[in-house]
Scaffold this motif. Structure first.
Motif, mmCIF file in Angstrom:
data_model
loop_
_atom_site.group_PDB
_atom_site.id
_atom_site.type_symbol
_atom_site.label_atom_id
_atom_site.label_comp_id
_atom_site.label_asym_id
_atom_site.label_seq_id
_atom_site.Cartn_x
_atom_site.Cartn_y
_atom_site.Cartn_z
ATOM 1 N N MET A 1 -24.033 -29.173 2.343
ATOM 2 C CA MET A 1 -22.996 -30.409 1.619
ATOM 3 C C MET A 1 -23.797 -31.180 0.976
ATOM 4 S SD MET A 1 -20.862 -33.158 3.874
ATOM 5 C CE MET A 1 -20.290 -31.878 5.065
ATOM 6 N N TRP A 2 -23.107 -31.235 -0.335
ATOM 7 C CA TRP A 2 -23.567 -31.990 -1.129
ATOM 8 C C TRP A 2 -22.955 -33.304 -1.401
ATOM 9 C CZ3 TRP A 2 -27.020 -29.431 -4.836
ATOM 10 C CH2 TRP A 2 -27.070 -28.048 -4.615
ATOM 11 N N SER A 3 -23.636 -34.261 -2.054
ATOM 12 C CA SER A 3 -23.407 -35.741 -2.569
ATOM 13 C C SER A 3 -22.406 -35.209 -3.998
ATOM 14 C CB SER A 3 -24.062 -36.766 -2.592
ATOM 15 O OG SER A 3 -25.103 -36.694 -3.640
ATOM 16 N N LEU A 4 -21.822 -36.073 -4.375
ATOM 17 C CA LEU A 4 -21.144 -35.854 -5.570
ATOM 18 C C LEU A 4 -22.179 -35.875 -6.833
ATOM 19 C CD1 LEU A 4 -18.521 -35.212 -7.435
ATOM 20 C CD2 LEU A 4 -18.270 -37.847 -7.570
ATOM 21 N N GLN A 5 -23.024 -36.795 -6.597
ATOM 22 C CA GLN A 5 -24.204 -36.879 -7.858
ATOM 23 C C GLN A 5 -24.964 -35.877 -7.535
ATOM 24 O OE1 GLN A 5 -24.153 -39.583 -9.840
ATOM 25 N NE2 GLN A 5 -25.543 -38.253 -11.026
ATOM 26 N N ASP A 6 -25.182 -35.352 -6.521
ATOM 27 C CA ASP A 6 -26.094 -34.200 -6.349
ATOM 28 C C ASP A 6 -25.554 -32.798 -7.097
ATOM 29 O OD1 ASP A 6 -28.304 -35.551 -5.531
ATOM 30 O OD2 ASP A 6 -27.949 -35.003 -3.239
ATOM 31 N N ALA A 7 -24.276 -32.910 -6.762
ATOM 32 C CA ALA A 7 -23.213 -31.720 -6.951
ATOM 33 C C ALA A 7 -23.345 -31.618 -8.605
ATOM 34 C CB ALA A 7 -21.926 -31.824 -6.467
ATOM 35 N N LYS A 8 -23.170 -32.824 -9.356
ATOM 36 C CA LYS A 8 -23.111 -32.941 -10.668
ATOM 37 C C LYS A 8 -24.293 -32.373 -11.427
ATOM 38 C CE LYS A 8 -20.501 -37.119 -11.859
ATOM 39 N NZ LYS A 8 -20.485 -38.497 -12.011
ATOM 40 N N ASN A 9 -25.595 -32.864 -10.717
ATOM 41 C CA ASN A 9 -26.870 -32.695 -11.160
ATOM 42 C C ASN A 9 -27.185 -31.162 -11.180
ATOM 43 O OD1 ASN A 9 -27.099 -35.253 -12.068
ATOM 44 N ND2 ASN A 9 -28.066 -36.056 -10.121
ATOM 45 N N LYS A 10 -26.617 -30.515 -9.977
ATOM 46 C CA LYS A 10 -27.042 -29.149 -9.903
ATOM 47 C C LYS A 10 -25.732 -28.309 -9.661
ATOM 48 C CE LYS A 10 -31.003 -30.840 -7.435
ATOM 49 N NZ LYS A 10 -31.860 -30.753 -6.205
ATOM 50 N N PHE A 11 -25.043 -28.337 -10.763
ATOM 51 C CA PHE A 11 -23.694 -27.894 -10.673
ATOM 52 C C PHE A 11 -23.841 -26.324 -10.564
ATOM 53 C CE2 PHE A 11 -19.643 -26.108 -12.484
ATOM 54 C CZ PHE A 11 -18.765 -26.636 -11.544
ATOM 55 N N SER A 12 -24.954 -25.905 -11.444
ATOM 56 C CA SER A 12 -25.125 -24.383 -11.632
ATOM 57 C C SER A 12 -25.372 -23.890 -10.129
ATOM 58 C CB SER A 12 -26.173 -23.979 -12.457
ATOM 59 O OG SER A 12 -25.726 -24.329 -13.792
ATOM 60 N N ALA A 13 -26.012 -24.655 -9.413
ATOM 61 C CA ALA A 13 -26.678 -24.155 -7.985
ATOM 62 C C ALA A 13 -25.371 -23.962 -7.170
ATOM 63 C CB ALA A 13 -27.544 -24.784 -7.300
ATOM 64 N N VAL A 14 -24.486 -25.223 -7.287
ATOM 65 C CA VAL A 14 -23.182 -25.195 -6.529
ATOM 66 C C VAL A 14 -22.438 -23.970 -6.746
ATOM 67 C CG1 VAL A 14 -21.107 -26.627 -6.098
ATOM 68 C CG2 VAL A 14 -23.374 -27.828 -6.476
ATOM 69 N N VAL A 15 -22.199 -23.559 -8.197
ATOM 70 C CA VAL A 15 -21.492 -22.401 -8.333
ATOM 71 C C VAL A 15 -22.003 -21.202 -7.824
ATOM 72 C CG1 VAL A 15 -20.480 -21.150 -10.466
ATOM 73 C CG2 VAL A 15 -20.366 -23.601 -10.388
ATOM 74 N N ASP A 16 -23.479 -21.158 -8.034
ATOM 75 C CA ASP A 16 -23.946 -19.825 -7.630
ATOM 76 C C ASP A 16 -23.805 -19.566 -6.211
ATOM 77 O OD1 ASP A 16 -25.074 -19.192 -10.229
ATOM 78 O OD2 ASP A 16 -26.830 -20.152 -9.719
ATOM 79 N N ALA A 17 -23.911 -20.609 -5.284
ATOM 80 C CA ALA A 17 -23.803 -20.629 -4.050
ATOM 81 C C ALA A 17 -22.275 -19.969 -3.551
ATOM 82 C CB ALA A 17 -24.224 -21.929 -3.056
ATOM 83 N N ALA A 18 -21.447 -20.863 -4.355
ATOM 84 C CA ALA A 18 -20.044 -20.399 -4.114
ATOM 85 C C ALA A 18 -19.751 -18.929 -4.559
ATOM 86 C CB ALA A 18 -19.172 -21.326 -4.884
#
Length: 82
Positions: A1-18
């Motif tokens: 689970m990501w906080s919004l700020q962390d998701a913004k800062n690491k958006f590439s990692a969020v997308v890669d995991a998805a």
């Protein structure tokens, strides 16, 4: 689970995991806000939901009719004095 700020800062990692098949949950102010899915997973979920949905006409035809008609047949208008 990501906080919004962390998701913004690491958006590439969020997308890669998805894209790897792991839906990513994002929170805002500590509460669940959104889930990031791959486009193929979203399309699969959407297609499954649409295939399980019946037509509105079919839904109406499955509704009980006799009970409602009986209730209405028993209803009588009230007396009104003018």
């Amino acid at each position: 689970m990501w906080s919004l700020q962390d998701a913004k800062n690491k958006f590439s990692a969020v997308v890669d995991a998805a894209l790897a098949g792991e839906p990513q949950e994002v929170t805002r102010r500590g509460k669940p806000a959104v889930v990031v899915l791959s486009a193929s997973e979203y399309a699969r979920i959407l297609a499954e939901a649409q295939s399980n949905r019946g037509s509105f006409a079919k839904h109406l035809l499955t509704q009980p009719r006799g009970e409602v008609e009986a209730e209405r047949a028993e209803a009588r208008p009230r007396d009104v004095a003018f």
